[in-house]
Enzyme design. Sequence first.
Site, PDB file in Angstrom:
ATOM      1  N   PHE A   1      77.196  -7.397  39.480  1.00 14.20           N
ATOM      2  CA  PHE A   1      78.267  -7.476  40.484  1.00 14.20           C
ATOM      3  C   PHE A   1      79.441  -8.267  39.874  1.00 14.20           C
ATOM      4  O   PHE A   1      79.907  -9.250  40.431  1.00 14.20           O
ATOM      5  CB  PHE A   1      77.781  -8.172  41.774  1.00 14.20           C
ATOM      6  CG  PHE A   1      76.501  -7.610  42.342  1.00 14.20           C
ATOM      7  CD1 PHE A   1      76.523  -6.460  43.136  1.00 14.20           C
ATOM      8  CD2 PHE A   1      75.271  -8.209  42.079  1.00 14.20           C
ATOM      9  CE1 PHE A   1      75.345  -5.938  43.670  1.00 14.20           C
ATOM     10  CE2 PHE A   1      74.097  -7.698  42.599  1.00 14.20           C
ATOM     11  CZ  PHE A   1      74.132  -6.559  43.400  1.00 14.20           C
TER      12      PHE A   1
ATOM     13  N   CYS B   1      76.541 -14.877  49.582  1.00 11.54           N
ATOM     14  CA  CYS B   1      77.743 -15.282  50.333  1.00 11.54           C
ATOM     15  C   CYS B   1      77.609 -14.820  51.789  1.00 11.54           C
ATOM     16  O   CYS B   1      78.583 -14.689  52.509  1.00 11.54           O
ATOM     17  CB  CYS B   1      79.007 -14.732  49.691  1.00 11.54           C
ATOM     18  SG  CYS B   1      79.056 -12.951  49.576  1.00 11.54           S
TER      19      CYS B   1
HETATM   20  N1  SAH Z   1      81.232 -12.383  40.703  1.00  9.55           N
HETATM   21  C1  SAH Z   1      82.542 -11.855  41.036  1.00  9.55           C
HETATM   22  C2  SAH Z   1      82.664 -11.452  42.494  1.00  9.55           C
HETATM   23  C3  SAH Z   1      81.646 -10.442  42.961  1.00  9.55           C
HETATM   24  S1  SAH Z   1      82.107  -9.604  44.431  1.00  9.55           S
HETATM   25  C4  SAH Z   1      83.620 -12.858  40.613  1.00  9.55           C
HETATM   26  O1  SAH Z   1      83.281 -13.971  40.179  1.00  9.55           O
HETATM   27  O2  SAH Z   1      84.797 -12.540  40.724  1.00  9.55           O
HETATM   28  C5  SAH Z   1      80.874  -8.381  44.578  1.00  9.55           C
HETATM   29  C6  SAH Z   1      81.052  -7.187  43.641  1.00  9.55           C
HETATM   30  O3  SAH Z   1      79.910  -6.348  43.843  1.00  9.55           O
HETATM   31  C7  SAH Z   1      82.256  -6.298  43.884  1.00  9.55           C
HETATM   32  O4  SAH Z   1      82.999  -6.187  42.697  1.00  9.55           O
HETATM   33  C8  SAH Z   1      81.674  -4.905  44.264  1.00  9.55           C
HETATM   34  O5  SAH Z   1      82.399  -3.841  43.691  1.00  9.55           O
HETATM   35  C9  SAH Z   1      80.305  -4.986  43.668  1.00  9.55           C
HETATM   36  N2  SAH Z   1      79.232  -4.180  44.296  1.00  9.55           N
HETATM   37  C10 SAH Z   1      78.938  -4.036  45.611  1.00  9.55           C
HETATM   38  N3  SAH Z   1      77.795  -3.334  45.781  1.00  9.55           N
HETATM   39  C11 SAH Z   1      77.357  -3.023  44.528  1.00  9.55           C
HETATM   40  C12 SAH Z   1      76.225  -2.317  44.030  1.00  9.55           C
HETATM   41  N4  SAH Z   1      75.284  -1.812  44.855  1.00  9.55           N
HETATM   42  N5  SAH Z   1      76.083  -2.188  42.702  1.00  9.55           N
HETATM   43  C13 SAH Z   1      77.015  -2.704  41.857  1.00  9.55           C
HETATM   44  N6  SAH Z   1      78.098  -3.396  42.274  1.00  9.55           N
HETATM   45  C14 SAH Z   1      78.272  -3.548  43.585  1.00  9.55           C
END
Ligand code: SAH
Length: 395
Positions: A226, A339
Site C-alpha cells: 500500500f 487507520c
Molecule cells: N503508506 C502511504 C499511504 C497509504 S494509503 C504513505 O505513506 O503515503 C493506502 C494506499 O493503499 C493507497 O495508495 C491505495 O491506492 C492503496 N490500496 C487500497 N486498497 C489496495 C489493495 N487492495 N491493494 C493494493 N493497494 C491498495
Amino acid sequence: MAQLILKPGKDRAMARRHPWIYDSAVARLEGRARPGDTVTVLSDSGKVLGKAAWSPESKIRARMWSFDPEAVIDHAFFKRAVAASVARRQRHPGLAGQDGVRLIHGESDGLPGVVVDRFGAVVVMQLTSAGADKWRDAIVNALVQATGCEAVYERSDSDVRGREGLEPVTGCVHGALPDALTIVENGIRMEVDVVGGHKTGFYLDQRDNRLMTRELASGRKVLNCFCYTGGFSLQALAGGAASVLSIDSSGPALSTAERNLALNPSLDAGRAAWQEADVFSALRELRDAGERFDMIILDPPKFAPSAAHAERAARAYKDINLLGFRLLNPGGLLMTYSCSGGIGVELFQKIIAGAAADAGVDGRIVHRLSAAVDHPVGLSVPEGEYLKGLCCEVA
Ligand code: SAH
C-alpha cells in the site's frame, strides 16, 4: 438564535467537553435554524452549555464550537481559533523546518469538521460539517492571515460530507496553485498532488513513522505494501535498504512514486521495484514463490470506517498480517498500521498477536506507533486517535 435543548441527563457528555451532540440526545430545537447555523445549547433544566453548529441532516445533530456560554461565533472567533492552531505547530520543535504540516486537525484543535494541511506555500482545506461549510470565508481569511500562504485549495470531497447533506466542493479559494508542488520531508523530496491525490494530497500523519523506517532499514530487503506515492519506500532507500519492492493498486499513485524517486537523485534507483497489484493476492504470490523479506510495511486504507465494520475489517487485517509474518526472515520487522477509527489500539494488538500465532512465529513489539505530532488527539475526543501501528520483530 435558535436554542437546542438536550434531553435529561444528556448534558453529561457536555461536562466531559465532548463536542458531538447526537440526534438521540436532542429533546427539541426552539426557533429556526438552517444547516450550519449557530445554536445555543441548553440542558433540560435551562442551563446554557455553549454554542454549536446545527447539522439537521446528520446523526451528529450539532457540533460544539465553544463550551463558553458567552461565546460569540463570528469572524473573530475563527481568526482566533485558526491562529492558535497554527501557532501550536509553529512552536513545536518537532515540526521545525517541515514543509508539510497539518495545521488544523478538526475536533482535536477545537474546530469540528475543519482539516487543514500546509504544503510549502499552499494550504489545503477540507470542510466536512455543515457548520464548517457555513464559515468557509471566515476560515479562508483566517488561514491566509495566520500563514501568509500564496494559495488556499479546497478539497471538500470526502464522503462524510454526504452524511451532512453537503455536496462536494473543490477548487482554489485564494490565490493560484503553482504548476508543480513538491515538499521536502526529512530530506526526501515528494510531489504533492493537491487536486487529484488522496485526501489533501499527501499522508502527513505517517511522517514520523516513515522516518523510523529509514532508521531501521539499513541493509534490509524491504517490502512496502500500500505504498501510495512511495513515502515509506524512499525513506527506506535513504536509510540504506538493500532493496525495496513497493506494491499499490493505484497506477497514478505508482507513477507519482516513480517520479518521486527521480526527484531524489541521491537514492539508488536500481534498488527500487514497483508493482501495480492487489496486496491481498500479491502477498500470496510472494509466499508461493518462496520470497522472504527483512522488513515489511503494511499501511492499508481504512478497512473499518466505524465500529460497525470492525469484524470484517479485523479479518482483513489478520489476513495481510498473517501473510506478512510468514514472509519475514528471522530477525525481520513487521511495521503494521491501521487507520480505522473503528479498530482500537487494544483490538489491533490482539489481531496482530493472532496473526503471528497463526503464522507460527514468535514476535515482540519493539515500537508502538501513532500519528505525527501535528495530529493531536483531544483528551475529550478519543475518537481522534485513528492511526495506530506496531513495529514487531520476529525471532
Ligand atoms: N503508506 C502511504 C499511504 C497509504 S494509503 C504513505 O505513506 O503515503 C493506502 C494506499 O493503499 C493507497 O495508495 C491505495 O491506492 C492503496 N490500496 C487500497 N486498497 C489496495 C489493495 N487492495 N491493494 C493494493 N493497494 C491498495
